[in-house]
Each structure stands twice: as structure tokens, then as C-alpha cells.
Write a protein that holds these residues in place. Sequence first.
Motif, mmCIF file in Angstrom:
data_model
loop_
_atom_site.group_PDB
_atom_site.id
_atom_site.type_symbol
_atom_site.label_atom_id
_atom_site.label_comp_id
_atom_site.label_asym_id
_atom_site.label_seq_id
_atom_site.Cartn_x
_atom_site.Cartn_y
_atom_site.Cartn_z
ATOM 1 N N HIS A 109 -1.904 17.916 17.537
ATOM 2 C CA HIS A 109 -0.662 18.194 17.825
ATOM 3 C C HIS A 109 0.322 19.027 19.202
ATOM 4 O O HIS A 109 -1.180 19.294 19.906
ATOM 5 N N SER B 77 6.314 20.085 19.883
ATOM 6 C CA SER B 77 7.036 18.748 19.802
ATOM 7 C C SER B 77 7.168 18.514 18.464
ATOM 8 O O SER B 77 6.863 19.074 17.540
ATOM 9 N N PHE C 212 7.986 16.259 16.262
ATOM 10 C CA PHE C 212 6.825 14.661 16.106
ATOM 11 C C PHE C 212 6.254 15.504 15.272
ATOM 12 O O PHE C 212 5.028 15.795 14.120
ATOM 13 N N SER C 213 5.180 16.512 16.126
ATOM 14 C CA SER C 213 3.845 17.692 15.562
ATOM 15 C C SER C 213 4.466 18.444 14.258
ATOM 16 O O SER C 213 3.716 18.552 13.184
ATOM 17 N N LYS D 114 7.204 17.789 12.637
ATOM 18 C CA LYS D 114 7.170 16.963 10.848
ATOM 19 C C LYS D 114 5.674 16.973 10.364
ATOM 20 O O LYS D 114 6.226 17.218 9.207
ATOM 21 N N ILE D 115 4.925 16.677 10.983
ATOM 22 C CA ILE D 115 3.646 16.840 10.317
ATOM 23 C C ILE D 115 3.820 17.653 9.810
ATOM 24 O O ILE D 115 3.163 17.922 8.334
ATOM 25 N N PRO E 121 1.830 13.595 17.179
ATOM 26 C CA PRO E 121 0.880 14.063 16.568
ATOM 27 C C PRO E 121 -0.638 13.003 16.183
ATOM 28 O O PRO E 121 -0.030 11.740 16.210
ATOM 29 N N ASN F 56 1.024 8.335 15.360
ATOM 30 C CA ASN F 56 2.712 8.156 15.503
ATOM 31 C C ASN F 56 3.349 9.072 14.068
ATOM 32 O O ASN F 56 3.076 8.732 12.930
ATOM 33 N N SER F 57 4.283 9.861 14.012
ATOM 34 C CA SER F 57 4.743 10.358 13.208
ATOM 35 C C SER F 57 5.373 9.578 12.174
ATOM 36 O O SER F 57 4.844 10.339 10.809
ATOM 37 N N SER G 75 3.865 10.187 8.585
ATOM 38 C CA SER G 75 4.143 10.854 7.283
ATOM 39 C C SER G 75 4.063 10.007 5.972
ATOM 40 O O SER G 75 4.142 10.257 5.162
ATOM 41 N N ASP H 117 14.885 10.927 14.988
ATOM 42 C CA ASP H 117 13.653 10.834 16.124
ATOM 43 C C ASP H 117 14.348 10.278 16.638
ATOM 44 O O ASP H 117 13.233 10.406 18.556
#
Lengths: 222, 222
Positions: free
Chosen positions: A6, A10, A12-13, A15-16, A51, A63-64, A68, A99
Motif C-alpha cells: 500500500h 492512497s 484505494f489502499s 479503503k482496503i 493496493p 485492484n481495490s 474488496s 473511486d
Amino acid sequence: MPTLYHLWISPFSRKIRVILGEKKIEADLKVEQIWDRRPEFLAMNPDGTVPVFVDDDGTTVANSVAISEYLDETRPEVPLLPGDAAARAEIRRLVAWFDRKFNEEVTEMLVGEKLMKRFLGTGEPSSAAIRAGHINIATHLAYIGFLAERRNWLAGDHFSLADIAAAAHISAVDYIGDVPWEKYPEAKQWYARVKSRPSFRPLLSDHIPGVRPPAHYANLDF
Amino acid sequence: MPTLYHLWISPFSRKIRVILGEKKIEADLKVEQIWDRRPEFLAMNPDGTVPVFVDDDGTTVANSVAISEYLDETRPEVPLLPGDAAARAEIRRLVAWFDRKFNEEVTEMLVGEKLMKRFLGTGEPSSAAIRAGHINIATHLAYIGFLAERRNWLAGDHFSLADIAAAAHISAVDYIGDVPWEKYPEAKQWYARVKSRPSFRPLLSDHIPGVRPPAHYANLDF
């Protein structure tokens, strides 16, 4: 233990990381300096983005959105896409909204210009882009407020990936102090509820080297 | 009967049209001229984009990823995300690859500049963008060839959403004659297999007002 590659800022990172927290999945967090374009990392994800999630059995997911859905399928105990097909569609619509639309119109314009360009060495921030970002965030905060006034959480009755995606982007912008909270009390109230969840705590203690967040960033009562 | 609001050349709409074909879902196709920003349409999808799918019971789903997942959940007979969680993650990674990376680097640069700008009235095509699109498509066709040589279909053993997403974007670029097929025989062979599926036929008979496709566009033996 699974590994998450990550970057601190970011969305997107982020989020995870929140999903991992909600689902109580312990993972080894590794910062991936994507600008180095490390061959071993590109072999895992030819897109070169974070991520990337590597599960205990070696399954590698990039890919986030893919991560997910993968985490929700393999760890369904705390569902983050709750409800019937229509409810799940509304969650996914909002995840895509943040996103793509929020990311392009706000995150890239503010966090991208002010922070990422410095790390990536891709030039000076564009003041036109930054101005556009400030204008665009108003519409998005109003939309969040509109949804939060009518629903318990952004996509409906339950906390979901939609709240996580929205808060991940907002938190990145908040880190650089660019969210005009005072003008959007409904959005602020919603964000305060997300912020107070234990899964969100790790994001609030992030310190990106050389960039200090504003005082209110980690404050639950901001 | 369900309704799909779409635009002929939109790769995201094309993706859903192929899914409808694969799953044998009859739907009423309505062209939505998104540049008119029709209030009734914005009420269905505040993002103002196509596709939007309205199901028999009135359930309205916006965004092509949300629609894809919704159709696979409500009509599971022909699964387009087949396999276990890891296989599904690989499909979703590739869908995201084409919907974001290919779209930004190729579709927007070629179809966006040459066609959409004309419809949207957003100015002259940028020759620098078009040049970049031509350079970028080479990398993507090589990647498709790389995958197609090693796997039966792009994401693995089975035809999936990954093939549909890739072919939807490629078909839009092929409509304007900008795919250098001769240099990429493996990608061409894969595309010929997708093209020959009955679900793909409707796309091949598309005629966008004022823009004729090249002769090979609808030819299965191109």
C-alpha cells in the motif's frame, strides 16, 4: 499472515485497510513505492498500482475493487455488501462514484497535485487543478449530505463499502486540510460517525514523511 | 421488459449489451443523449453517464460494474464471473484494467477524441492525444496476446466478464478503424473468437449516425 502492499495516502489502499479492520483480518502492511517500478511488484501487478493483497495461500489480488469483493467472498462474517441484489447494486454504484468521479474531480486535483506529484517527481502542482478541486469538493460534500440526511448510511440502512470508499477518499483530502467541513454539517456528521469506528483508527495515526496533517485530522470531535 | 439506457459507441454500454446477449435477457434499448442532461435521466443517475439498467420491478442500476454484478446475481444461470474467489478476483482485476487503464490510455484518446468530442461539442480532437492512443494500444494488444497465449480466455479457462470488458473497448476502437490487427495475431485470434459469439452480433450491426465503420468491422473473418 496476508500482506497488503500500500501507500499511506492512497485512497484505494485506505479503503482496503478499513475493510481489513472491519473484518478483523490481521495483515502485514508493506509500503510499496510504486514510482520505483520494482520488477517483483510489477510481476504481481502489471498495472503498477497499489493496493495489492497477498493472501495466506499465496493468492495475489490487485485492484481495490477486486480485493474488496475477494475479501467479502472469502471472509463473509462481516458483510460489507449487505442486502439483496438491488441494495448491493446501490453500494457498488456509490463505490464507483467515489473511486472514479470523486477521485478524478477531487482527490487527483488536490492530493494528486499537492502531494503525489512531489513523490512521483512529475512536476509542479497546477493551481488551476487545485482551484477546480476546491470547487468540485463542494458538490460532493453536498451529495454526501443529501444521502446522509435520507439514509442511515450512504447506501442505505447498513454501513457498507460505500461509506468506506467515500471516507477513504475524504480522509486523504482531509489529511492535507482541504475539506471545508464547516459548510457541510450533514457530511461532517456522517464522517464523524465513520471516523469513530475502530477500523478507521489506524488511518488517523498515519504520518506521511515530511507532511504533517492538520490538528483536526485525528480528532474525533472535529 | 427491462430497459437499458445506452449510447452506441460507449464501451461501458457495449459491455452490458453483450452481457444481456450472453444471458439471453431481452431488453428495450434506449439511446440516451447524455449531453442533453435530461432531468429525468439525471434523477435516475446523478452521474449523468450511460449505461443505466431498469429492471422489470423498477430497480434502477447505474454504472457498468454495478449493473454487471447485479445481472450476474439476479440471472446466475450463465455465470460471467465463474470459478472460486481467486478466479473471480482475476476476472475483476482485468475488468478494472480495461475499464480504467485501457479506457484512459486508448479509448478516450482515440474514440473520445475522434468521435465523442464531436457529439459532446467539446472542441477539436487533440492530435497529441491521438498519437498517444496509437502508441498505448500497442502495449494493450501485446498484453491481450500474452494472456490469450497462456490461457483459454483472458482470465482463465472460461469466457468471462474480462473478455466482455476487453472486447467492448476494443470494438469501439475497431469501429473507427484504429486497431492495428496485423501486428498482433494472438490478440486478433482471441477477438475473432469473441466476435463470433451470438451475443456480440448486435454490436457488429451498429451504425452510428454519420460515422461508417471500416469494412472489416463486422467481418468475422477479418
